[in-house]
Write a protein that holds these residues in place. Sequence first.
Motif, PDB file in Angstrom:
ATOM      1  N   ASP A   1      51.208  49.746  41.964  1.00  0.00           N
ATOM      2  CA  ASP A   1      51.540  48.340  42.177  1.00  0.00           C
ATOM      3  C   ASP A   1      53.036  48.175  42.362  1.00  0.00           C
ATOM      4  O   ASP A   1      53.788  47.976  41.414  1.00  0.00           O
ATOM      5  CB  ASP A   1      51.058  47.501  40.983  1.00  0.00           C
ATOM      6  CG  ASP A   1      51.303  46.008  41.214  1.00  0.00           C
ATOM      7  OD1 ASP A   1      51.793  45.658  42.309  1.00  0.00           O
ATOM      8  OD2 ASP A   1      51.004  45.217  40.317  1.00  0.00           O
TER       9      ASP A   1
ATOM     10  N   GLN B   1      56.862  45.957  34.136  1.00  0.00           N
ATOM     11  CA  GLN B   1      55.883  45.685  33.079  1.00  0.00           C
ATOM     12  C   GLN B   1      55.308  46.992  32.525  1.00  0.00           C
ATOM     13  O   GLN B   1      55.300  47.216  31.315  1.00  0.00           O
ATOM     14  CB  GLN B   1      54.750  44.821  33.665  1.00  0.00           C
ATOM     15  CG  GLN B   1      53.753  44.317  32.640  1.00  0.00           C
ATOM     16  CD  GLN B   1      52.567  43.596  33.318  1.00  0.00           C
ATOM     17  OE1 GLN B   1      52.508  43.520  34.554  1.00  0.00           O
ATOM     18  NE2 GLN B   1      51.661  43.094  32.521  1.00  0.00           N
TER      19      GLN B   1
ATOM     20  N   THR C   1      46.901  45.537  33.980  1.00  0.00           N
ATOM     21  CA  THR C   1      48.031  46.289  33.428  1.00  0.00           C
ATOM     22  C   THR C   1      48.003  46.258  31.894  1.00  0.00           C
ATOM     23  O   THR C   1      48.177  47.294  31.240  1.00  0.00           O
ATOM     24  CB  THR C   1      49.364  45.717  33.965  1.00  0.00           C
ATOM     25  OG1 THR C   1      49.278  45.673  35.390  1.00  0.00           O
ATOM     26  CG2 THR C   1      50.550  46.572  33.553  1.00  0.00           C
TER      27      THR C   1
ATOM     28  N   ARG D   1      55.326  43.934  43.506  1.00  0.00           N
ATOM     29  CA  ARG D   1      56.274  43.070  42.793  1.00  0.00           C
ATOM     30  C   ARG D   1      57.137  43.952  41.898  1.00  0.00           C
ATOM     31  O   ARG D   1      56.630  44.858  41.227  1.00  0.00           O
ATOM     32  CB  ARG D   1      55.526  42.055  41.928  1.00  0.00           C
ATOM     33  CG  ARG D   1      54.725  41.054  42.737  1.00  0.00           C
ATOM     34  CD  ARG D   1      53.835  40.235  41.829  1.00  0.00           C
ATOM     35  NE  ARG D   1      52.876  41.069  41.121  1.00  0.00           N
ATOM     36  CZ  ARG D   1      52.755  41.105  39.813  1.00  0.00           C
ATOM     37  NH1 ARG D   1      53.533  40.368  39.054  1.00  0.00           N
ATOM     38  NH2 ARG D   1      51.866  41.882  39.249  1.00  0.00           N
TER      39      ARG D   1
ATOM     40  N   ASP E   1      47.362  52.285  37.565  1.00  0.00           N
ATOM     41  CA  ASP E   1      47.362  50.821  37.710  1.00  0.00           C
ATOM     42  C   ASP E   1      47.471  50.476  39.200  1.00  0.00           C
ATOM     43  O   ASP E   1      48.139  51.196  39.954  1.00  0.00           O
ATOM     44  CB  ASP E   1      48.561  50.236  36.946  1.00  0.00           C
ATOM     45  CG  ASP E   1      48.447  48.731  36.760  1.00  0.00           C
ATOM     46  OD1 ASP E   1      47.335  48.190  36.938  1.00  0.00           O
ATOM     47  OD2 ASP E   1      49.471  48.101  36.414  1.00  0.00           O
TER      48      ASP E   1
HETATM   49 MG    MG Z   1      49.154  44.306  36.890  1.00  0.00          MG
END
Ligand code: MG
Length: 382
Positions: free
Chosen positions: A226, A235, A202, A229, A272
């Motif tokens: 992703d 993020q 990332t 999580r 990602d």
């Molecule tokens: Mg990552």
Amino acid sequence: MKVKRYLVHDMNEAMIKIKSELGMDAVILNTRKIKKGGLFKFFSKPLLEVVAAIDEQPISTTKQVPIAARTEHSEVPPVIREAPAPNKSELEMSELKDMVAALIKKVESIENKTEPATETETPSDRYIEVLKELEIQAPIAKKIIEIVQRQINLSEKNHDTVMNAIKVIAREYLGDIKTIDTDMPGKPSVYMFLGPTGVGKTTTLAKIAARLALVDNKQVGLITADTYRIAAVEQLKTYSEILGIPLEVIYEADELDTAVKHFKDKDYILIDTAGRSHKSKELKSDYDELVHYLDDVNIFLVLSMTTSYKDLKSIIDSYQFLEQYRLLFTKLDEANSFGNILNTRVLTGQPLSYFTIGQSVPDDIEVADKERIIQYIFETES
Ligand SMILES: [Mg+2]
Ligand SMILES: Nc1nc2c(ncn2[C@@H]2O[C@H](COP(=O)(O)OP(=O)(O)OP(=O)(O)O)[C@@H](O)[C@H]2O)c(=O)[nH]1
């Protein structure tokens, strides 16, 4: 001059005693056989009397006989005499020289026999060891030295010259570097980041996105697959907001196609993915699904420089279902050796792309320039 008389059974015993008591510089002045007296004199072996001396002053070789040589036995009484006069000893001297030369030869051959390792270790073995110390795998090290050896004589050239030749060949082995293609006409270029958990996928994607948008003035779209999580989406969302680059979040592989279409006006689309343990059974099917939803996707296999060769090999094995990808190494700032850059390049046959050298977005990323790779690999060579 210190003089000593020895009664011994033979010359060997005399030499051992003289060497240990008077030292290597002692000279033998005289030797003679002595019969024991008394009842058993006819049954006993004769003894040998040897007179030896050591001089504190430098010894004149024309006057005295070195310990390395032996005098003829004589029946002269055991008096301490001057050594033979120079004129008488001319012949003896040449004999002695021959004996000393023979002795030196013998000693040398014994020394050689006791150190077989240095005798059999060739310069090529030594340079293979140098490369192995740099964590370059033995078969690659051997191959490089074999090629270098065809071009220069390893034992004639100095260390720096040989190392420079090795670097030239190692550089050849690095092959072509393949970064993000710039100025691709038409449709957006799509790049997907795959790799083990926590290697820096990332962060690296954010670094590349920032550079494309801020330095190259390109239109960039981000997609994250992703969603394992919450923090993972957050993020990338944070980066997307800071950089002013749009982000699409997908929850199923079949949404990928739609998300990509959504960004059809962009120059670049960066995707990602969630890190997967290379031991995970689902890795192949999960990624296969993602990759095959797209006609034309370029893949960065993101690997950490701090991973051992054994682990890198097993990670790479688990990605064998991919036909083509680019190797991207992260965390060079945390690594102590860099031989794995060359090892994985040779192992996979896939091109190298970028390095990352810290946590800072967007600064800590470099194009994997071959000169830089060689510097990294050989910087610890002493
Ligand atoms: Mg990552
Ligand atoms: N020292 C150093 N740390 C790095 C580098 N690249 C990334 N990191 C750090 O590594 C940690 C993990 O980075 P991520 O980008 O979240 O890694 P990831 O591969 O996306 O992780 P997952 O999504 O959980 O699989 C973070 O703390 C990053 O700041 C680097 O080049 N050097």
